[in-house]
Design a protein around this motif. Structure first.
Motif, mmCIF file in Angstrom:
data_model
loop_
_atom_site.group_PDB
_atom_site.id
_atom_site.type_symbol
_atom_site.label_atom_id
_atom_site.label_comp_id
_atom_site.label_asym_id
_atom_site.label_seq_id
_atom_site.Cartn_x
_atom_site.Cartn_y
_atom_site.Cartn_z
ATOM 1 N N LYS A 1 0.812 -1.215 0.000
ATOM 2 C CA LYS A 1 0.000 0.000 0.000
ATOM 3 C C LYS A 1 0.847 1.268 0.000
ATOM 4 O O LYS A 1 0.485 2.255 -0.655
ATOM 5 C CB LYS A 1 -0.990 0.012 1.167
ATOM 6 N N ASP A 2 1.967 1.275 0.707
ATOM 7 C CA ASP A 2 2.809 2.479 0.715
ATOM 8 C C ASP A 2 3.418 2.721 -0.662
ATOM 9 O O ASP A 2 3.482 3.860 -1.137
ATOM 10 C CB ASP A 2 3.911 2.346 1.768
ATOM 11 N N ALA A 3 3.856 1.637 -1.307
ATOM 12 C CA ALA A 3 4.423 1.766 -2.650
ATOM 13 C C ALA A 3 3.347 2.175 -3.650
ATOM 14 O O ALA A 3 3.603 2.971 -4.563
ATOM 15 C CB ALA A 3 5.071 0.452 -3.075
ATOM 16 N N LEU A 4 2.127 1.659 -3.477
ATOM 17 C CA LEU A 4 1.026 2.042 -4.364
ATOM 18 C C LEU A 4 0.692 3.519 -4.198
ATOM 19 O O LEU A 4 0.472 4.225 -5.187
ATOM 20 C CB LEU A 4 -0.202 1.185 -4.083
ATOM 21 N N ALA A 5 0.660 3.986 -2.954
ATOM 22 C CA ALA A 5 0.388 5.406 -2.715
ATOM 23 C C ALA A 5 1.462 6.274 -3.366
ATOM 24 O O ALA A 5 1.163 7.296 -3.997
ATOM 25 C CB ALA A 5 0.315 5.680 -1.212
ATOM 26 N N LEU A 6 2.719 5.866 -3.243
ATOM 27 C CA LEU A 6 3.812 6.624 -3.862
ATOM 28 C C LEU A 6 3.674 6.606 -5.387
ATOM 29 O O LEU A 6 3.898 7.624 -6.054
ATOM 30 C CB LEU A 6 5.153 6.034 -3.444
ATOM 31 N N LEU B 1 -6.915 10.144 -10.294
ATOM 32 C CA LEU B 1 -5.855 10.212 -11.296
ATOM 33 C C LEU B 1 -6.421 10.762 -12.596
ATOM 34 O O LEU B 1 -7.562 10.464 -12.953
ATOM 35 C CB LEU B 1 -5.278 8.817 -11.548
ATOM 36 N N ASP B 2 -5.622 11.529 -13.298
ATOM 37 C CA ASP B 2 -6.049 12.065 -14.593
ATOM 38 C C ASP B 2 -5.681 11.077 -15.685
ATOM 39 O O ASP B 2 -4.525 11.040 -16.136
ATOM 40 C CB ASP B 2 -5.409 13.424 -14.860
ATOM 41 N N LEU B 3 -6.663 10.267 -16.096
ATOM 42 C CA LEU B 3 -6.435 9.435 -17.265
ATOM 43 C C LEU B 3 -6.065 10.344 -18.431
ATOM 44 O O LEU B 3 -5.088 10.101 -19.147
ATOM 45 C CB LEU B 3 -7.694 8.612 -17.580
ATOM 46 N N PHE B 4 -6.848 11.387 -18.607
ATOM 47 C CA PHE B 4 -6.527 12.518 -19.482
ATOM 48 C C PHE B 4 -6.811 13.785 -18.684
ATOM 49 O O PHE B 4 -7.546 13.737 -17.685
ATOM 50 C CB PHE B 4 -7.383 12.499 -20.750
ATOM 51 N N LEU C 1 2.244 9.690 -10.383
ATOM 52 C CA LEU C 1 1.379 9.959 -11.527
ATOM 53 C C LEU C 1 0.539 11.216 -11.307
ATOM 54 O O LEU C 1 -0.413 11.465 -12.044
ATOM 55 C CB LEU C 1 0.464 8.760 -11.802
ATOM 56 N N LYS C 2 0.929 12.004 -10.271
ATOM 57 C CA LYS C 2 0.266 13.277 -9.953
ATOM 58 C C LYS C 2 -1.174 13.070 -9.481
ATOM 59 O O LYS C 2 -2.041 13.922 -9.710
ATOM 60 C CB LYS C 2 0.297 14.249 -11.142
#
Length: 214
Positions: A130-135, A154-157, A140-141
């Motif tokens: 989970k920590d690596a996923l959050a990072l 997350l911005d897919l676009f 990916l902003k």
């Protein structure tokens, strides 16, 4: 996957779509999505990565250094871009209402349905990370949102966000992954393409995780 003369069926389909792309009105794409462009390329951002589509042959490439170096877009990336740019509805717009991707009426029983192996397998991969996923989401902003052990928008676009929520496993429940999309997302792409887009997003997150885990 069948191989003919060293080219996979996926590569053939991607090359065919490059030809199809050239049949569409590129000026309309620029207008609809506010694309940056020059005489050779259309430019678009997807998951914090810059892409460009050749206006001459339709090929898609990506770069993380302003195209000093570049890579060829894979099948999921290219097909997502082609579908959004060529086949989105004329007046596509966000409903600003989140829905679970598996609840879309047009995709009941499909690969992205609730409880499908697709999400179970992804949940298993992210479990314990989970920590690596959050990072990875931060890289990916992504923007943190509520609920879940890890939850990001997350911005897919730039014009089309999605939400990822993840819960790690415990004594009673397995790891769980949830994807929320705008209720109008199928105005932007076909259901089959939504599968490509989400697969691409999860692959990007795995790549970022692999950069930080031993």
């Amino acid at each position: 996957m069948k191989i003919e003369q060293g080219i996979s069926n996926y590569e053939k389909m991607k090359n065919n779509m490059a030809d199809v792309f050239l049949q569409y009105d590129q000026e309309e794409m620029i207008r609809k999505f506010g694309l940056t462009q020059d005489k050779n390329y259309l430019y678009i951002c997807c998951l914090n990565r810059q892409y460009r589509i050749s206006r001459l042959n339709g090929q898609v490439s990506w770069s993380e250094d302003a195209f000093q170096t570049e890579g060829e877009a894979d099948y999921n990336e290219a097909m997502t871009l082609y579908d959004v740019l060529c086949c989105s509805k004329e007046n596509c717009h966000l409903a600003c209402e989140w829905v679970n991707v598996g609840s879309l009426s047009a995709v009941q029983g499909g690969t992205l349905a609730k409880g499908s192996d697709f999400f179970q397998d992804a949940g298993k991969y992210f479990d314990g990370k989970k920590d690596a996923l959050a990072l990875a989401c931060e890289r990916l902003k992504g923007r943190k949102v509520e609920k879940g052990d890890v939850a990001y928008e997350l911005d897919l676009f730039p014009f089309l966000p999605v939400v990822l929520r993840f819960w790690e496993s415990d004594e009673e429940f397995p790891a769980s992954l949830q994807i929320l999309v705008d209720r109008n997302i199928l105005d932007y792409m076909h259901y089959e393409t939504l599968m490509f887009a989400i697969s691409h997003m999860l692959n990007r997150l795995r790549d970022e995780i692999n950069k930080v885990l031993p």
